[in-house]
Write an enzyme that holds these catalytic residues in place. Structure first.
Site, PDB file in Angstrom:
ATOM      1  N   TYR A 100       0.844  -1.194   0.000  1.00 13.86           N
ATOM      2  CA  TYR A 100       0.000   0.000   0.000  1.00 13.86           C
ATOM      3  C   TYR A 100       0.882   1.247   0.000  1.00 13.86           C
ATOM      4  CZ  TYR A 100      -3.846  -3.138   1.193  1.00 13.86           C
ATOM      5  OH  TYR A 100      -4.784  -4.132   1.169  1.00 13.86           O
ATOM      6  N   ASN A 123     -12.336  -0.112  -5.228  1.00  8.08           N
ATOM      7  CA  ASN A 123     -12.046  -0.415  -6.627  1.00  8.08           C
ATOM      8  C   ASN A 123     -13.267  -1.079  -7.272  1.00  8.08           C
ATOM      9  OD1 ASN A 123     -11.032  -1.274  -9.105  1.00  8.08           O
ATOM     10  ND2 ASN A 123      -9.745  -2.855  -8.216  1.00  8.08           N
ATOM     11  N   CYS A 131      -6.213  -4.948  -7.752  1.00  2.00           N
ATOM     12  CA  CYS A 131      -6.004  -4.597  -6.356  1.00  2.00           C
ATOM     13  C   CYS A 131      -5.598  -5.808  -5.523  1.00  2.00           C
ATOM     14  CB  CYS A 131      -7.237  -3.915  -5.774  1.00  2.00           C
ATOM     15  SG  CYS A 131      -8.754  -4.854  -5.930  1.00  2.00           S
ATOM     16  N   HIS A 132      -5.828  -7.011  -6.046  1.00  2.96           N
ATOM     17  CA  HIS A 132      -5.415  -8.220  -5.330  1.00  2.96           C
ATOM     18  C   HIS A 132      -3.899  -8.326  -5.231  1.00  2.96           C
ATOM     19  CE1 HIS A 132      -5.582  -9.400  -9.608  1.00  2.96           C
ATOM     20  NE2 HIS A 132      -4.597 -10.232  -9.309  1.00  2.96           N
ATOM     21  N   GLU A 158      -1.466 -16.460 -10.403  1.00  2.00           N
ATOM     22  CA  GLU A 158      -0.399 -15.685 -11.033  1.00  2.00           C
ATOM     23  C   GLU A 158       0.994 -16.193 -10.658  1.00  2.00           C
ATOM     24  OE1 GLU A 158      -0.966 -11.456 -10.620  1.00  2.00           O
ATOM     25  OE2 GLU A 158      -3.041 -11.574 -11.279  1.00  2.00           O
TER      26      GLU A 158
END
Length: 163
Positions: A100, A123, A131-132, A158
């Protein structure tokens, strides 16, 4: 135009307006979608129906590990600060995480970590605006609109298995 789409992390609500994607959020969170923000009008670039089909296809490709980047016309609806945060989120590469505080630095307001976290929590384009990929400075997962298990699933998808 508003449709629902089933994904491995739950049902997403997809909304378009004027040929732009304005909403891709968790159905459980968006029970009362504001229909007025999704009123459609003809677009020379892409019809809302075509865009919905494209969003669904790209999401399905992402969840089957065949897509790393989304190529969609989006329209952010929020404060200028929120828009800056969401654009910064879009720069986080697939398979990487940032904190953040790093997002606060990217928007050139390093003391705005709480504000950044608040904007990330609002979001409206989950998965599309990643945002993950934002984690705490302690290296742990903190908050996600779809729940921490969904965030973990996305990061694992990912290639980030440590979460």
């Amino acid at each position: 135009m508003i449709v629902h789409h089933s994904t491995p992390i739950g049902e997403l609500v997809i909304g378009t307006r004027h040929g732009k994607l304005v909403l891709c959020d968790f159905a459980m969170r968006r029970g009362g979608v504001e229909r007025s923000m999704l009123l459609t009008a003809p677009s020379e670039e892409m019809t809302d129906e075509d865009l919905i089909d494209t969003v669904k296809r790209q999401l399905d490709e992402y969840f089957s590990s065949r897509r790393q980047l989304f190529d969609l016309p989006v329209e952010y609806s929020g404060t200028e600060n929120a828009k800056m945060v969401w654009k910064a989120l879009s720069s986080i590469p697939y398979g990487q995480t940032v904190t953040y505080s790093r997002i606060a630095q990217i928007i050139r307001n390093p003391k705005a970590v709480r504000s950044v976290a608040s904007c990330i929590g609002r979001n409206p384009l989950a998965v599309i605006v990643p945002c993950h990929r934002v984690i705490g400075t302690d290296g742990k997962l903190h908050g996600y609109a779809g729940g921490l298990e969904a965030k973990r699933l996305l990061l694992n998808l990912e290639g980030l298995r440590s979460y």
